[in-house]
Design an enzyme around this catalytic site. Structure first.
Site, PDB file in Angstrom:
ATOM      1  N   ASN A  93       0.822  -1.241  -0.022  1.00  0.00           N
ATOM      2  CA  ASN A  93       0.156   0.050   0.097  1.00  0.00           C
ATOM      3  C   ASN A  93       0.917   1.354   0.211  1.00  0.00           C
ATOM      4  OD1 ASN A  93      -2.251  -1.502   0.325  1.00  0.00           O
ATOM      5  ND2 ASN A  93      -1.914  -1.815   2.511  1.00  0.00           N
ATOM      6  N   HIS A 106       6.636  -1.370   2.975  1.00  0.00           N
ATOM      7  CA  HIS A 106       6.368  -2.705   3.312  1.00  0.00           C
ATOM      8  C   HIS A 106       5.583  -3.691   2.108  1.00  0.00           C
ATOM      9  CE1 HIS A 106       3.400  -0.158   5.037  1.00  0.00           C
ATOM     10  NE2 HIS A 106       2.687  -1.309   5.284  1.00  0.00           N
TER      11      HIS A 106
HETATM   12  P1  AMP Z   1      -0.160  -0.691   5.718  1.00  0.00           P
HETATM   13  O1  AMP Z   1      -1.801  -0.283   5.986  1.00  0.00           O
HETATM   14  O2  AMP Z   1      -0.059  -1.381   4.658  1.00  0.00           O
HETATM   15  O3  AMP Z   1       0.452   0.413   6.220  1.00  0.00           O
HETATM   16  O4  AMP Z   1      -0.024  -2.075   6.840  1.00  0.00           O
HETATM   17  C1  AMP Z   1       0.402  -1.781   7.995  1.00  0.00           C
HETATM   18  C2  AMP Z   1       0.695  -3.135   8.857  1.00  0.00           C
HETATM   19  O5  AMP Z   1       1.530  -2.870   9.814  1.00  0.00           O
HETATM   20  C3  AMP Z   1      -0.812  -3.394   9.333  1.00  0.00           C
HETATM   21  O6  AMP Z   1      -0.968  -4.702   8.641  1.00  0.00           O
HETATM   22  C4  AMP Z   1      -0.584  -3.486  10.949  1.00  0.00           C
HETATM   23  O7  AMP Z   1      -1.219  -4.721  11.389  1.00  0.00           O
HETATM   24  C5  AMP Z   1       1.088  -3.641  10.723  1.00  0.00           C
HETATM   25  N1  AMP Z   1       1.622  -3.286  12.108  1.00  0.00           N
HETATM   26  C6  AMP Z   1       1.599  -2.144  12.797  1.00  0.00           C
HETATM   27  N2  AMP Z   1       2.277  -2.384  13.915  1.00  0.00           N
HETATM   28  C7  AMP Z   1       3.008  -3.532  13.994  1.00  0.00           C
HETATM   29  C8  AMP Z   1       3.983  -3.936  14.648  1.00  0.00           C
HETATM   30  N3  AMP Z   1       4.484  -3.370  15.644  1.00  0.00           N
HETATM   31  N4  AMP Z   1       4.456  -5.408  14.114  1.00  0.00           N
HETATM   32  C9  AMP Z   1       3.925  -5.854  13.266  1.00  0.00           C
HETATM   33  N5  AMP Z   1       3.073  -5.329  12.511  1.00  0.00           N
HETATM   34  C10 AMP Z   1       2.681  -4.361  12.762  1.00  0.00           C
END
Ligand code: AMP
Length: 123
Positions: A93, A106
């Site tokens: 995203n 990511h």
């Molecule tokens: P996005 O919406 O593509 O920016 O996705 C961000 C992702 O990061 C989401 O799926 C969250 O669940 C994940 N996320 C946020 N904080 C953490 C964390 N501390 N460890 C692992 N995943 C995380």
């Protein structure tokens, strides 16, 4: 558009060791760890260690070594999580339209069940 990297984002804190993570794989230039709110039986995030906001930022400014390492790490995660046979989806995203929550590139690696159609039609 030039991107400005915010080094207070949560993945930057993970990379600095300030926040724990469930590491799947770490390489010279990349880190793979489990998503804290998994959307599928396998939900791994792969991030570059460098300060890149999103995919096109990385693809245009990262070194060849970083780009190769990042892509090979995704491939290793697909293999080590056993996703080759049943299939998987990778998603990245970006920005407001992409509903990006964490402003550090990511790739979501998702699998372990049939994931449904790629996009739900918005209301
Ligand atoms: P996005 O919406 O593509 O920016 O996705 C961000 C992702 O990061 C989401 O799926 C969250 O669940 C994940 N996320 C946020 N904080 C953490 C964390 N501390 N460890 C692992 N995943 C995380």
């Amino acid at each position: 558009m030039p991107y400005t990297y915010d080094d207070q984002n949560i993945f930057a804190k993970i990379l600095r060791g300030e926040i724990p993570n469930a590491t799947v794989l770490e390489t010279e230039h990349s880190l793979a760890f489990r998503d804290i709110q998994p959307q599928a039986p396998v939900h791994v995030l792969v991030i570059p260690k460098g300060p890149y906001v999103c995919y096109d930022h990385f693809a245009s400014e990262a070194s060849d070594a970083e780009i190769v390492d990042f892509n090979r790490t995704i491939s290793e995660v697909v293999k080590s999580e056993g996703l080759q046979e049943g299939g998987y989806r990778i998603i990245s995203n970006a920005g407001e339209a992409g509903v990006q929550e964490v402003p550090h590139l990511h790739i979501h690696v998702l699998g372990g069940r049939v994931l449904g159609r790629m996009l739900q039609r918005a209301g």
